[in-house]
Design a protein around this motif. Structure first.
Motif, PDB file in Angstrom:
ATOM      1  N   ASP A 228     -17.514  -6.220  27.981  1.00 50.19           N
ATOM      2  CA  ASP A 228     -17.707  -5.591  26.665  1.00 50.19           C
ATOM      3  C   ASP A 228     -16.316  -6.001  25.955  1.00 50.19           C
ATOM      4  OD1 ASP A 228     -18.692  -4.177  24.435  1.00 50.19           O
ATOM      5  OD2 ASP A 228     -17.815  -2.190  25.362  1.00 50.19           O
ATOM      6  N   ASP A 265     -10.635  -4.401  25.210  1.00 54.32           N
ATOM      7  CA  ASP A 265     -11.717  -3.733  25.425  1.00 54.32           C
ATOM      8  C   ASP A 265     -11.746  -2.718  24.245  1.00 54.32           C
ATOM      9  OD1 ASP A 265     -12.723  -5.044  27.580  1.00 54.32           O
ATOM     10  OD2 ASP A 265     -12.118  -3.709  28.763  1.00 54.32           O
ATOM     11  N   SER A 269     -15.156   1.880  25.262  1.00 55.07           N
ATOM     12  CA  SER A 269     -15.999   0.917  25.923  1.00 55.07           C
ATOM     13  C   SER A 269     -16.399   1.881  27.493  1.00 55.07           C
ATOM     14  CB  SER A 269     -15.374  -0.222  26.306  1.00 55.07           C
ATOM     15  OG  SER A 269     -15.959  -1.136  27.513  1.00 55.07           O
ATOM     16  N   THR A 271     -18.221  -0.114  29.809  1.00 53.40           N
ATOM     17  CA  THR A 271     -18.550  -1.254  30.574  1.00 53.40           C
ATOM     18  C   THR A 271     -17.291  -1.761  31.267  1.00 53.40           C
ATOM     19  OG1 THR A 271     -20.532  -1.610  29.451  1.00 53.40           O
ATOM     20  CG2 THR A 271     -19.655  -3.545  30.830  1.00 53.40           C
TER      21      THR A 271
END
Length: 541
Positions: A228, A265, A269, A271
């Motif tokens: 991500d 990121d 996020s 992920t």
């Protein structure tokens, strides 16, 4: 003199001895040939050693022979000589230069399919300076050993030195961008303003509609690249002008001079899995664009405005009471042939997940599209409308606000269009303009000319009244004022401290004080002798 046996005496003639022949020695013959034999053996040994030490011969093709000289140019690996250029010649088609090189024997295992060669000369590229040492020692050919298993004897030289040596720890990733910007091979890659990698190559896409860049992130920083992760341009000074005002942002002084990339990121996020090597990513224009929330569900609508949309740009936010629930995706113009007027249809993208929160996250994506028509009709029936508003008086930027207007005329969503059309209301400026227009129209209806005539007549009557007051009332008023002034003067004289009236008043007040004292004494006596009222005053015992 002694005589040899068998010889006669010939007087004074001397007699010489007769030499006796003897056989040639074998040992004398071997010693004579020993020196050339040893020389031959030494030469043979040197030849064998030379053959054993001699490495393979390879051919390297370059686009130009600049810096390459037969018999002098060395091939170096980690600054150690491992070969020498023996000849330089043009190819048969005269398009390249073929350099034949003799390599050392211990370099045979390095000549594999992906081994790379390049001419080391002074270069300035990607903000770095290399090959300065060759200004004194002369150019040489650098070598980078590959990892392939297949051997090779002919190679194509690189025009520029490789950014990374083979086997460097880290991972390479692929970025897709609309343009290259100010990037170049060797441009840095930043993570939280720390340089953690660089661009190793780039190429134009076959369809010519974009660029493909390869970036290498050094270990151990490559573990921060997840599925991500967002990459964006961090080149130079990023000056943006949007609905929130003017923003100036930069990654570092190096990025200002030579450009660069940055990755991170997004804040929300979830992920955190490390990305595999060669994982593709989109390259965004700036950090704000990269960190935007990317929603899975997007509903398209059209807002039809009849007012000017100057200041509204693609990407402008769709705001619902301070929450961004979408953005403007296109602005067009349309001529209504029925009403003979121009309209400005604005296409917007609405993210319903930001407007409707659901506890059931698994079915939310499937349920919102099924209910969007009913929900939109309900909101519009309650007065939901779109309106243009000014985001900044400094920049003049506009945004689209969606809110409830209970007093707005009734309207419905036009689902007959290819893209559903939401109703709109005039913006703040348009409403102000309409109010001013209405006020001007009302002012135009006021009979200012008649009012002026009446006012002029009234002023004329007022002049007559003033003249009457001056001629009739003014003399009597003057006499009255003179009498009043005389009365005030008399009163002032009577109130003076040395006036007879003042003296009389003072004497009277003094007598009154004495009388009050006498009454006070009488009252005290009666309080002590109440029987005096009957018996009268008696003498003290």
């Amino acid at each position: 003199m002694n005589k040899v046996a068998g010889e006669e005496d010939r007087g004074d003639v001397p007699v010489f001895p007769i030499a006796a022949a003897s056989g040639r020695s074998k040992w004398r013959v071997q010693l004579v040939w020993l020196v050339p034999l040893v020389a031959v053996l030494i030469a043979g040994w040197l030849a064998v050693q030379s053959i054993m030490q001699k490495g393979p011969t390879i051919t390297i093709s370059f686009s130009t022979g600049e810096g390459i000289e037969a018999g002098k140019t060395k091939i170096k690996f980690k600054n150690v000589d491992i070969g020498t250029i023996k000849s330089v010649a043009l190819s048969d088609d005269h398009k390249t230069v073929l350099a034949s090189a003799e390599m050392s024997r211990n370099a045979s295992s390095m000549l594999v399919d992906d081994t790379r060669f390049w001419v080391v000369r002074p270069r300035i590229s990607g903000g770095t300076v290399s090959g300065i040492g060759t200004l004194l020692s002369g150019s040489h050919i650098g070598m980078d050993v590959g990892t392939a298993k297949e051997s090779r004897s002919d190679f194509v030289g690189l025009e520029t030195p490789p950014v990374l040596a083979s086997g460097a720890p880290g991972r390479e990733f692929v970025l897709k961008s609309e343009n290259l910007g100010s990037l170049d091979i060797g441009s840095p890659v930043f993570f939280r303003r720390l340089q953690v990698g660089q661009i190793v190559s780039y190429a134009l896409d076959p369809d010519g509609k974009g660029m493909t860049l390869h970036v290498f992130v050094n270990a151990p920083y490559d573990k921060y690249v997840t599925n991500d992760t967002r990459f964006w341009h961090a080149s130079g000074v990023d000056v943006s002008l949007d609905t929130t005002g003017v923003k100036i942002n930069t990654e570092s002084l190096v990025s200002i001079l030579i450009g660069g990339l940055a990755f991170e990121d997004p804040p929300d996020s979830t992920t955190k899995l490390e990305a595999d090597a060669q994982h593709p990513y989109a390259l965004f224009s700036d950090r704000a664009e990269a960190m935007k929330r990317h929603d899975a569900i997007v509903d398209k609508y059209v807002l039809n405005f009849k007012e000017s949309v100057r200041g509204l740009a693609v990407g402008a936010p769709i705001d619902f009471r301070g929450i961004v629930i979408g953005e403007v995706s296109a602005i067009k113009t349309h001529f209504d042939r029925v009403n003979k007027e121009f309209n400005i249809p604005v296409e917007v993208s609405i993210f319903p997940e930001r407007l409707i929160e659901s506890d059931d996250s698994e079915n939310r994506s499937a349920r919102i599209p099924a209910e969007r028509k009913e929900f939109a009709d309900f909101l519009v029936s309650k007065g939901l409308r779109a309106q243009l508003r000014t985001a900044s008086l400094l920049t003049g930027q506009l945004y689209v606000a969606i809110d409830f207007f209970p007093a707005a005329p009734k309207a419905t969503v036009d689902w007959s269009k290819k893209t559903p059309q939401l109703p709109t209301v005039p913006g703040n400026l348009q409403g102000l303009q309409d109010s001013v227009t209405s006020l001007v129209a009302k002012l135009n209806k006021i009979p200012f000319e008649g009012i002026s005539n009446d006012l002029r007549k009234t002023l004329s009557d007022a002049d007559v009244l003033v003249n009457t007051i001056n001629t009739d009332l003014a003399p009597e008023a003057k006499a009255t004022l003179a009498a009043a002034r005389e009365a005030l003067t008399s009163a002032n004289r009577a109130l003076q401290s040395d006036s007879p009236m003042q003296q009389s008043t003072t004497d009277t007040m003094r007598e009154l004080s004495r009388t009050a004292a006498s009454f006070r004494s009488l009252a005290e006596y009666l309080e002590r002798h109440p029987e005096a009222l009957i018996r009268g005053k008696t003498g003290d015992k």
